[in-house]
Design a protein around this motif. Structure first.
Motif, PDB file in Angstrom:
ATOM      1  N   PRO A  79      60.393  29.666  27.687  1.00  0.00           N
ATOM      2  CA  PRO A  79      60.715  28.905  28.893  1.00  0.00           C
ATOM      3  C   PRO A  79      59.920  29.269  30.147  1.00  0.00           C
ATOM      4  CG  PRO A  79      62.484  30.413  28.334  1.00  0.00           C
ATOM      5  CD  PRO A  79      61.497  30.494  27.238  1.00  0.00           C
ATOM      6  N   SER A  80      59.301  30.440  30.192  1.00  0.00           N
ATOM      7  CA  SER A  80      58.508  30.794  31.372  1.00  0.00           C
ATOM      8  C   SER A  80      57.487  31.847  30.986  1.00  0.00           C
ATOM      9  CB  SER A  80      59.413  31.343  32.489  1.00  0.00           C
ATOM     10  OG  SER A  80      59.936  32.592  32.099  1.00  0.00           O
ATOM     11  N   ALA A  81      56.584  32.112  31.898  1.00  0.00           N
ATOM     12  CA  ALA A  81      55.633  33.203  31.669  1.00  0.00           C
ATOM     13  C   ALA A  81      56.441  34.500  31.621  1.00  0.00           C
ATOM     14  CB  ALA A  81      54.602  33.240  32.785  1.00  0.00           C
ATOM     15  N   ARG A  82      56.135  35.371  30.672  1.00  0.00           N
ATOM     16  CA  ARG A  82      56.915  36.600  30.555  1.00  0.00           C
ATOM     17  C   ARG A  82      56.195  37.660  29.754  1.00  0.00           C
ATOM     18  NH1 ARG A  82      62.473  35.527  29.303  1.00  0.00           N
ATOM     19  NH2 ARG A  82      62.304  33.540  30.305  1.00  0.00           N
ATOM     20  N   VAL A  83      56.749  38.850  29.790  1.00  0.00           N
ATOM     21  CA  VAL A  83      56.270  39.969  28.996  1.00  0.00           C
ATOM     22  C   VAL A  83      57.236  40.118  27.827  1.00  0.00           C
ATOM     23  CG1 VAL A  83      55.821  42.444  28.965  1.00  0.00           C
ATOM     24  CG2 VAL A  83      55.267  41.112  30.994  1.00  0.00           C
ATOM     25  N   LEU A  84      56.701  40.123  26.606  1.00  0.00           N
ATOM     26  CA  LEU A  84      57.519  40.226  25.401  1.00  0.00           C
ATOM     27  C   LEU A  84      57.263  41.540  24.692  1.00  0.00           C
ATOM     28  CD1 LEU A  84      57.029  36.683  23.819  1.00  0.00           C
ATOM     29  CD2 LEU A  84      58.904  37.461  25.268  1.00  0.00           C
ATOM     30  N   VAL A  85      58.295  42.044  24.042  1.00  0.00           N
ATOM     31  CA  VAL A  85      58.177  43.226  23.195  1.00  0.00           C
ATOM     32  C   VAL A  85      58.351  42.759  21.755  1.00  0.00           C
ATOM     33  CG1 VAL A  85      59.151  45.468  22.613  1.00  0.00           C
ATOM     34  CG2 VAL A  85      59.097  44.729  24.991  1.00  0.00           C
ATOM     35  N   LEU A  86      57.383  43.079  20.911  1.00  0.00           N
ATOM     36  CA  LEU A  86      57.433  42.731  19.495  1.00  0.00           C
ATOM     37  C   LEU A  86      57.815  43.987  18.711  1.00  0.00           C
ATOM     38  CD1 LEU A  86      54.056  40.777  19.151  1.00  0.00           C
ATOM     39  CD2 LEU A  86      56.294  39.868  19.750  1.00  0.00           C
ATOM     40  N   ASN A  87      58.940  43.932  18.008  1.00  0.00           N
ATOM     41  CA  ASN A  87      59.354  45.015  17.114  1.00  0.00           C
ATOM     42  C   ASN A  87      59.129  44.535  15.692  1.00  0.00           C
ATOM     43  OD1 ASN A  87      60.312  46.929  19.041  1.00  0.00           O
ATOM     44  ND2 ASN A  87      62.033  45.551  19.412  1.00  0.00           N
ATOM     45  N   VAL A 135      50.480  40.670  11.520  1.00  0.00           N
ATOM     46  CA  VAL A 135      51.205  39.874  12.503  1.00  0.00           C
ATOM     47  C   VAL A 135      50.185  39.300  13.472  1.00  0.00           C
ATOM     48  CG1 VAL A 135      52.901  39.913  14.360  1.00  0.00           C
ATOM     49  CG2 VAL A 135      53.254  41.306  12.322  1.00  0.00           C
ATOM     50  N   THR A 136      50.254  37.983  13.682  1.00  0.00           N
ATOM     51  CA  THR A 136      49.363  37.304  14.624  1.00  0.00           C
ATOM     52  C   THR A 136      50.219  36.474  15.581  1.00  0.00           C
ATOM     53  OG1 THR A 136      47.667  37.162  12.927  1.00  0.00           O
ATOM     54  CG2 THR A 136      47.397  35.744  14.845  1.00  0.00           C
ATOM     55  N   PHE A 137      49.986  36.654  16.864  1.00  0.00           N
ATOM     56  CA  PHE A 137      50.683  35.896  17.913  1.00  0.00           C
ATOM     57  C   PHE A 137      49.659  34.948  18.501  1.00  0.00           C
ATOM     58  CE2 PHE A 137      53.458  35.388  21.593  1.00  0.00           C
ATOM     59  CZ  PHE A 137      54.701  35.548  21.011  1.00  0.00           C
ATOM     60  N   TYR A 138      49.906  33.632  18.387  1.00  0.00           N
ATOM     61  CA  TYR A 138      48.917  32.619  18.707  1.00  0.00           C
ATOM     62  C   TYR A 138      49.415  31.691  19.808  1.00  0.00           C
ATOM     63  CZ  TYR A 138      45.770  28.657  17.947  1.00  0.00           C
ATOM     64  OH  TYR A 138      44.867  27.651  18.112  1.00  0.00           O
ATOM     65  N   ASP A 139      48.527  31.326  20.741  1.00  0.00           N
ATOM     66  CA  ASP A 139      48.823  30.373  21.814  1.00  0.00           C
ATOM     67  C   ASP A 139      48.108  29.067  21.506  1.00  0.00           C
ATOM     68  OD1 ASP A 139      49.207  28.951  24.124  1.00  0.00           O
ATOM     69  OD2 ASP A 139      48.189  30.357  25.440  1.00  0.00           O
ATOM     70  N   ARG A 168      55.326  48.510  17.097  1.00  0.00           N
ATOM     71  CA  ARG A 168      55.807  47.889  18.336  1.00  0.00           C
ATOM     72  C   ARG A 168      54.605  47.506  19.179  1.00  0.00           C
ATOM     73  NH1 ARG A 168      60.388  50.400  22.298  1.00  0.00           N
ATOM     74  NH2 ARG A 168      60.634  48.505  23.503  1.00  0.00           N
ATOM     75  N   ALA A 169      54.706  46.361  19.845  1.00  0.00           N
ATOM     76  CA  ALA A 169      53.616  45.902  20.707  1.00  0.00           C
ATOM     77  C   ALA A 169      54.199  45.176  21.908  1.00  0.00           C
ATOM     78  CB  ALA A 169      52.685  44.971  19.943  1.00  0.00           C
ATOM     79  N   ILE A 170      53.442  45.179  23.002  1.00  0.00           N
ATOM     80  CA  ILE A 170      53.818  44.448  24.204  1.00  0.00           C
ATOM     81  C   ILE A 170      52.803  43.339  24.408  1.00  0.00           C
ATOM     82  CG2 ILE A 170      54.091  44.590  26.700  1.00  0.00           C
ATOM     83  CD1 ILE A 170      55.098  47.429  26.309  1.00  0.00           C
ATOM     84  N   VAL A 171      53.308  42.110  24.584  1.00  0.00           N
ATOM     85  CA  VAL A 171      52.461  40.930  24.723  1.00  0.00           C
ATOM     86  C   VAL A 171      52.795  40.250  26.047  1.00  0.00           C
ATOM     87  CG1 VAL A 171      51.908  38.683  23.731  1.00  0.00           C
ATOM     88  CG2 VAL A 171      52.367  40.610  22.235  1.00  0.00           C
ATOM     89  N   THR A 172      51.773  39.872  26.809  1.00  0.00           N
ATOM     90  CA  THR A 172      51.978  39.163  28.074  1.00  0.00           C
ATOM     91  C   THR A 172      51.612  37.693  27.883  1.00  0.00           C
ATOM     92  OG1 THR A 172      51.423  41.156  29.317  1.00  0.00           O
ATOM     93  CG2 THR A 172      51.343  39.080  30.505  1.00  0.00           C
ATOM     94  N   LEU A 173      52.564  36.814  28.194  1.00  0.00           N
ATOM     95  CA  LEU A 173      52.339  35.368  28.112  1.00  0.00           C
ATOM     96  C   LEU A 173      52.077  34.848  29.516  1.00  0.00           C
ATOM     97  CD1 LEU A 173      55.243  34.445  25.696  1.00  0.00           C
ATOM     98  CD2 LEU A 173      52.923  35.134  25.155  1.00  0.00           C
TER      99      LEU A 173
END
Length: 139
Positions: free
Chosen positions: A43-51, A60-64, A81-86
């Motif tokens: 729903p908005s720009a955010r910082v996500l934590v991937l466990n 694991v691939t995170f795709y935009d 664990r990883a931190i991803v910024t959207l």
């Protein structure tokens, strides 16, 4: 002259209401879970934590899909664990490739409005404030 002031007042009020609604929406928590291929709308720009958890080797691939780029990609064994910024709201896809059970738990750490939304709000609010000031000086 009163009609112009009414219009300017409504523009300013709309800007303030939009900021209040945006604050309420950004306060809501966000979480998701992915096994295999999963796409969801953030729903908005955010910082996500991937466990990430799996038994054996998996990737694991995170795709935009909006910008057409891979945000995060990693090959793991076990857990990670990883931190991803959207940078914007919208659809994102998580692809978990594995022959063994593997999953990704996604949780929102921080949320913030996108720069495009802030620009629109600032332009609307600034324009109405400037026009209010000019109408007040003119008298």
């Amino acid at each position: 002259m009163r009609f112009i002031r009414l219009i300017l007042f409504l523009v300013a009020a709309f800007t303030l209401v939009a900021l209040a609604v945006q604050h309420a929406e950004l306060s809501k928590p966000y979480s998701d879970f992915a096994v295999g291929t999963s796409c969801s709308v953030v729903p908005s720009a955010r910082v996500l934590v991937l466990n990430m958890n799996g038994q054996g080797d998996y990737s694991v691939t995170f795709y935009d899909p909006v910008e057409g780029r891979v945000i995060y990609s990693s090959t793991l064994f076990g857990s990670g664990r990883a931190i991803v910024t959207l940078n914007h709201s919208g659809p994102y896809c998580v692809v978990v490739s594995s022959d063994v059970p593997a999953s990704v738990a996604i949780s929102g750490r921080e949320s913030y409005p996108s720069s495009r939304a802030l620009s629109i709000e600032y332009i609307m609010g600034g324009t109405s404030a400037l026009l209010f000031a000019l109408l007040g000086v003119r008298r």
